[in-house]
Design a protein around this motif. Structure first.
Motif, mmCIF file in Angstrom:
data_model
loop_
_atom_site.group_PDB
_atom_site.id
_atom_site.type_symbol
_atom_site.label_atom_id
_atom_site.label_comp_id
_atom_site.label_asym_id
_atom_site.label_seq_id
_atom_site.Cartn_x
_atom_site.Cartn_y
_atom_site.Cartn_z
ATOM 1 N N LYS A 74 6.966 -1.164 -2.735
ATOM 2 C CA LYS A 74 5.517 -1.313 -2.656
ATOM 3 C C LYS A 74 5.046 -2.703 -3.064
ATOM 4 C CE LYS A 74 4.913 3.599 -3.648
ATOM 5 N NZ LYS A 74 4.545 4.574 -4.682
ATOM 6 N N ALA A 75 5.685 -3.270 -4.099
ATOM 7 C CA ALA A 75 5.261 -4.593 -4.578
ATOM 8 C C ALA A 75 5.376 -5.636 -3.472
ATOM 9 C CB ALA A 75 6.104 -5.002 -5.778
ATOM 10 N N LEU A 76 6.442 -5.568 -2.685
ATOM 11 C CA LEU A 76 6.616 -6.511 -1.577
ATOM 12 C C LEU A 76 5.596 -6.252 -0.478
ATOM 13 C CD1 LEU A 76 10.463 -6.932 -0.998
ATOM 14 C CD2 LEU A 76 8.842 -8.642 -1.753
ATOM 15 N N SER A 77 5.307 -4.971 -0.229
ATOM 16 C CA SER A 77 4.295 -4.635 0.783
ATOM 17 C C SER A 77 2.939 -5.209 0.386
ATOM 18 C CB SER A 77 4.191 -3.117 0.946
ATOM 19 O OG SER A 77 5.351 -2.602 1.547
ATOM 20 N N ASN A 78 2.576 -5.055 -0.896
ATOM 21 C CA ASN A 78 1.295 -5.598 -1.371
ATOM 22 C C ASN A 78 1.245 -7.113 -1.223
ATOM 23 O OD1 ASN A 78 0.494 -3.056 -2.064
ATOM 24 N ND2 ASN A 78 0.982 -3.247 -4.221
ATOM 25 N N GLN A 79 2.373 -7.754 -1.554
ATOM 26 C CA GLN A 79 2.452 -9.213 -1.463
ATOM 27 C C GLN A 79 2.281 -9.678 -0.016
ATOM 28 O OE1 GLN A 79 6.275 -11.506 -2.378
ATOM 29 N NE2 GLN A 79 5.285 -11.426 -4.374
ATOM 30 N N PHE A 81 0.943 -7.980 2.469
ATOM 31 C CA PHE A 81 -0.414 -7.635 2.920
ATOM 32 C C PHE A 81 -1.394 -8.748 2.545
ATOM 33 C CE2 PHE A 81 -4.510 -5.560 1.637
ATOM 34 C CZ PHE A 81 -4.972 -5.272 2.912
ATOM 35 N N ALA A 82 -1.265 -9.249 1.309
ATOM 36 C CA ALA A 82 -2.148 -10.334 0.864
ATOM 37 C C ALA A 82 -1.925 -11.592 1.710
ATOM 38 C CB ALA A 82 -1.902 -10.637 -0.614
ATOM 39 N N ASP A 83 -0.655 -11.932 1.996
ATOM 40 C CA ASP A 83 -0.341 -13.134 2.795
ATOM 41 C C ASP A 83 -0.922 -13.037 4.206
ATOM 42 O OD1 ASP A 83 1.082 -14.003 0.635
ATOM 43 O OD2 ASP A 83 3.067 -13.539 1.472
ATOM 44 N N GLY A 94 -3.649 -4.052 7.990
ATOM 45 C CA GLY A 94 -3.758 -2.836 7.183
ATOM 46 C C GLY A 94 -2.575 -2.693 6.240
ATOM 47 N N LEU A 95 -2.672 -1.706 5.335
ATOM 48 C CA LEU A 95 -1.607 -1.463 4.354
ATOM 49 C C LEU A 95 -1.403 0.039 4.198
ATOM 50 C CD1 LEU A 95 0.289 -2.549 2.049
ATOM 51 C CD2 LEU A 95 -1.659 -2.256 0.500
ATOM 52 N N VAL A 109 0.051 -3.640 10.555
ATOM 53 C CA VAL A 109 0.047 -2.796 9.361
ATOM 54 C C VAL A 109 1.316 -3.077 8.560
ATOM 55 C CG1 VAL A 109 -0.126 -0.468 8.413
ATOM 56 C CG2 VAL A 109 -1.207 -0.998 10.611
ATOM 57 N N VAL A 110 1.109 -3.410 7.282
ATOM 58 C CA VAL A 110 2.234 -3.601 6.358
ATOM 59 C C VAL A 110 2.484 -2.261 5.690
ATOM 60 C CG1 VAL A 110 3.101 -4.899 4.379
ATOM 61 C CG2 VAL A 110 1.476 -5.975 5.954
ATOM 62 N N MET A 111 3.766 -1.876 5.581
ATOM 63 C CA MET A 111 4.081 -0.559 5.008
ATOM 64 C C MET A 111 5.473 -0.554 4.391
ATOM 65 S SD MET A 111 4.735 1.541 8.569
ATOM 66 C CE MET A 111 3.165 1.038 9.274
#
Length: 898
Positions: A74-79, A81-83, A94-95, A109-111
């Motif tokens: 999840k941490a990489l997905s959040n990162q 998504f922000a980029d 999306g996330l 969509v990042v997931m």
């Protein structure tokens, strides 16, 4: 594979938007992608692999298509998504993670990879129009927990979807690419082993820093720096002299004290090598290192940075309940950040960890002590990486770092666009062999091994989507089976080679007509039987010793026959654990502790009994001294070490006697060249056994996944989740449960075991199926703070127990044991208790969970409760699960979810 259209339309547009020029490997991969190929990109950490994934996003948007960008955590997905949001705007990105759903209908969509796997099994409408899937950190398919998800996605994705797989440098990239080509069609493999920032290797001995490699080193010949070798040799000689002077025996000093961490960091600062990440392979070690620095006068930050540091701290922790700050160690953590120092590990609160990451990337924290989890994907490069030790605990034993692990850890050194070069520093200790360090640093072996195995949820989804026959065919196309089949090729070649050697040895023995082959077969059977009898003798002896220990009672006096504890001992606390009893004893020399079968080569026999006080605190020296004195005064005498007459099992064995008679009667037994030929015969027998073992491996490996699938299918059919090859209603519920204990959960829901529980109680019971103690305690007996919890825990464990018996019968890997270590902690939290009380009630006895672990396990419980809510047929259980989720998701659990 080479591509010549290096200035194609979309690539030209895309590269014009970048602030840097594309490297050759990036251009090659992007060109292949634009020409319609899937791509596998293997390159070192920090080389810029993700640019290829971002180009897939660009291509999808340019063609009004869709792109899913997947990551393992999840941490990489959040990162990511922000980029991507920063580049393409919030309306187009999306996330989707287990915790969050933001703009899920966006074209990009990042997931997490699990989310995509679940979509594929559910034939989600979101898959319509999907043209590209980026799989970041695809080497995670070697991860034994998450790895199977990658292969499921690769195998199930529609073939018209282009796949962009981004991996760290692996030594078998071509093998992985060949498999991708087999299952996905045309796939370009792009491998680049050049680090974007050169890496210099050093060894720090005391306060002196040396280069690891000699200037004359080459790829063909690796040489250790002469000055380093000379200095280490001199240092070791001095240590030996000092040790002899103190009456020691020489050798590496047991009292060696490494340079204190503050002095190491001060030296790095002096050399211009900060910011640095120091990898320490334990959470307690990281916290201890930070505490050591805080006790010193070390200051690595500038006074003018304090406001910026506080702003980032406030952004990540501003929503934390004020009452919890003391429990979380907030003030010490904040003081360390003000001084430019931090720890980073999974035991920390996520909000703290993410603040550290942002501060470090922005140059506001200059030294971090981290566990190796930081090396897995989190974007935290440094100028220097420090390794304090080259040994780490792998879950079972302390093992030396592999070249792959060394490369992954040191790969963090060198920030692209900031540093001209990166630095890896190994801190010298007496057991460090500089040649071994050079070997680690110069080897790039990091093979990718599949961890794909069919499980219950996967099998039921496969049957539901494609039936049993097609499912078997799909499993046989997995990377796991692909690798197994390749290993079979090597085994078959080995068998053929051995068979040729066996024919040659048989000829030396006179061929099959000479009768000598029969003679050496008799000799081999005699040797195997003697070995079997010896093994049986040892097993019987151990069994007798176990029975004798189990039979001992409180107050029995025994004689420990050998070892450091030899002499009289009294039993303070018996133990009837089957197979491995360990009673607590006190010996006549005042030692108290547990003894085992290993202390008794002959079974323990009570010499008599001794009256003991009702309560004995064996931890106090006075109690031990008084009891030992009383033991010595009992008058019992420890018998001398007896040499037990060895039982003549071999002489009494009829089978062995028959074989020996046959050997003596054989014509070859009287040949003059018997011993010479027998030596050849021993080689023949050894080679024949080795060949037979290889044949068995081939038989076990071929179609191994399909055979496991058939066993799972048989078990599911017995239990009514499948009937005549069709998935039942209960099976469809199982298909929507994604957890390690999926079948236990499905059975509990089917039987209504959790009906009648309150929200906090359901949280406690659900936790036993996700929580894992850091120490191996597992299920500790039916326990819990309320009667309904104890009843439900007991019933859940019964379901697991039945399943384990079925798994053993079907020769399937066992479902992991329930663990009650989090029951009371999550129950207290869900009913509204404070963080301090909930932490104290969590984890192993006497070893409460850290705040970070507490939050992580709470979120795991939430994930399972979400699945219970969406899959339970019983509206009461579904409603309770939803209430339970809301009760847990508060305070520290709700802050900075990632």
């Amino acid at each position: 594979m080479t591509y010549h259209r290096s200035h194609s339309g979309e690539l030209t547009t895309f590269s014009a938007q970048l602030k840097f020029r594309l490297d050759p490997f990036q251009r090659t991969a992007c060109t292949a992608l634009e020409e319609g190929h899937s791509v596998l990109v293997c390159a070192p950490t920090g080389a810029g692999k993700t640019v290829v994934g971002e180009f897939a996003v660009h291509l999808a948007l340019a063609a009004s298509g869709k792109c899913f960008y997947t990551t393992p955590i999840k941490a990489l997905s959040n990162q990511k998504f922000a980029d991507l949001t920063e580049r393409y705007g919030r309306e187009r990105v999306g996330l989707l993670t287990g915790d969050q759903s933001i703009n899920p209908d966006a074209p990009v969509v990042v997931m997490t990879t699990e989310v995509l796997r679940n979509m594929l099994y559910a034939s989600s409408d979101a898959l319509r129009g999907l043209s590209y899937v980026v799989m970041d950190e695809v080497h995670y398919l070697a991860d034994r927990f998450r790895g199977a998800v990658w292969e499921e996605v690769i195998l199930h994705l529609p073939l018209d979807v282009r796949l962009v797989s981004l991996s760290a440098t692996v030594s078998n990239a071509e093998e992985f690419g060949a498999w991708m080509e087999t299952v996905r069609g045309d796939t370009a493999v792009v491998v680049d082993e050049t680090r974007p920032v050169p890496l210099w290797q050093h060894v720090m001995v005391g306060r002196r820093m040396f280069d690891l490699f000699d200037a004359k080193s080459s790829e063909q010949k690796v040489l250790v720096d002469e000055d380093l070798v000379r200095f280490v040799r001199h240092r070791e000689q001095q240590d030996r002299m000092n040790s002899w002077g103190r009456g020691g025996r020489g050798g590496p000093r047991r009292d060696f004290r490494p340079l204190p961490r503050p002095e190491v960091l001060a030296k790095l600062d002096e050399e211009g090598l900060l910011p640095a990440i120091t990898f320490i392979f334990s959470r307690a070690g990281c916290d201890g290192a930070l505490a050591q620095c805080l006790r010193s006068r070390l200051e690595l930050s500038r006074e003018e940075d304090t406001a910026a540091i506080d702003a980032i701290i406030e952004r990540h922790t501003g929503d934390l309940p004020r009452a919890d700050l003391e429990v979380l160690g907030y003030w010490e953590w904040r003081e360390a950040l003000h001084r430019g120092l931090a720890a980073h590990h999974a035991g920390m609160l996520p909000a703290f960890r993410h603040a550290v990451e942002e501060l470090f990337v922005n140059g506001l924290v200059r030294a971090v002590f981290a566990t190796e989890t930081l090396a897995l994907g989190i974007n935290m490069p440094a100028r220097t990486v420090v390794l304090e030790r080259l040994v780490k605990f792998n879950g079972e034993t302390h093992a030396e770092l592999t070249p792959g692990e060394y490369t992954q850890l040191t790969g963090r050194a060198g920030r692209r666009g900031i540093d001209v070069e990166g630095h890896a520093v190994v801190l010298w200790q007496p057991e460090v062999d500089t040649s071994a360090v050079a070997g680690l640093a110069s080897t790039r072996t990091y093979p990718l091994r599949s961890s794909f195995r069919p499980g219950y949820n996967m099998s039921i989804n496969l049957i539901d989507r494609m039936g049993a026959d097609e499912s078997r065919a799909l499993l046989e196309r997995s990377f796991a089976q692909f690798q197994a089949d390749r290993s079979v090729v090597g085994l078959v070649r080995g068998i053929e080679r051995n068979e040729g050697q066996l024919r040659g040895l048989a000829d030396q023995l006179g061929g099959s007509e000479s009768g000598f082959l029969e003679y050496i077969s008799l000799r081999d059977r005699i040797k195997q039987r003697e070995r079997q009898l010896e093994q049986q003798r040892r097993t019987d002896r151990r069994g007798a010793a176990v029975e004798a220990l189990v039979a001992l009672r409180r107050g029995d006096v025994v004689a420990i026959p050998t070892g450091r504890r030899a002499g009289l001992a009294v039993i303070l606390e018996p133990d009837a654990t089957p197979g491995d009893p360990r009673p607590l004893v006190l010996t006549e020399d005042k030692w108290a502790g547990r003894i085992s079968v290993a202390d008794f080569p002959t079974p323990a026999q009570p010499l008599g009994r001794m009256r003991l006080p009702r309560r004995i605190d064996h931890r106090t020296a006075r109690t031990r001294s008084d009891l030992a004195s009383a033991l010595r005064n009992t008058g019992f005498m420890a018998p001398g070490t007896q040499r037990r007459g060895r039982r003549a099992e071999a002489a009494d064995d009829r089978e062995l006697a028959t074989l020996r008679r046959s050997l003596r009667a054989h014509p070859a037994h009287h040949r003059a060249d018997r011993e010479q030929l027998s030596r050849i015969g021993e080689r023949y027998n050894r080679l024949r056994r080795e060949t037979e073992t290889m044949r068995q491996k081939v038989a076990a490996t071929t179609n191994s996944l399909a055979r496991t699938f058939d066993r799972i299918l048989a078990l599911l059919d017995e239990r009514g989740f499948v009937h005549e090859g069709e998935v039942t209603a209960d099976g469809r519920r199982l298909a929507r449960i994604y957890a390690e204990s999926d079948l236990v959960i499905a059975e509990c829901l089917r039987r209504g075991i959790w009906r009648g529980l309150g929200p906090a109680e359901l949280a406690g019971v659900a936790s036993i199926l996700v929580f894992e103690s850091r120490q191996e305690s597992g299920f500790l007996g039916v326990s819990g703070p309320t009667a309904p919890i104890r009843r439900a825990v007991g019933a859940t464990v019964e379901v697991w127990d039945e399943l384990r018996a079925d798994e053993a019968r079907h020769k399937l890997p066992p479902t992991r044991e329930p663990d009650v270590g989090f029951v009371t902690g999550v129950y207290k939290w869900a009913r509204g208790d404070g963080l301090a009380d909930s932490l104290l009630a969590s984890g192993d006895r006497g070893n409460p969970l850290s705040a970070g672990d507490f939050v992580r396990w709470c979120r795991q419980v939430i994930d399972l409760l979400d699945q219970i809510h969406s899959t339970a047929d019983d509206p009461e259980i579904a409603s309770t699960a939803a209430k339970s989720v809301r009760a847990i998701r508060r305070g520290v659990v709700a802050v900075d979810a990632a």
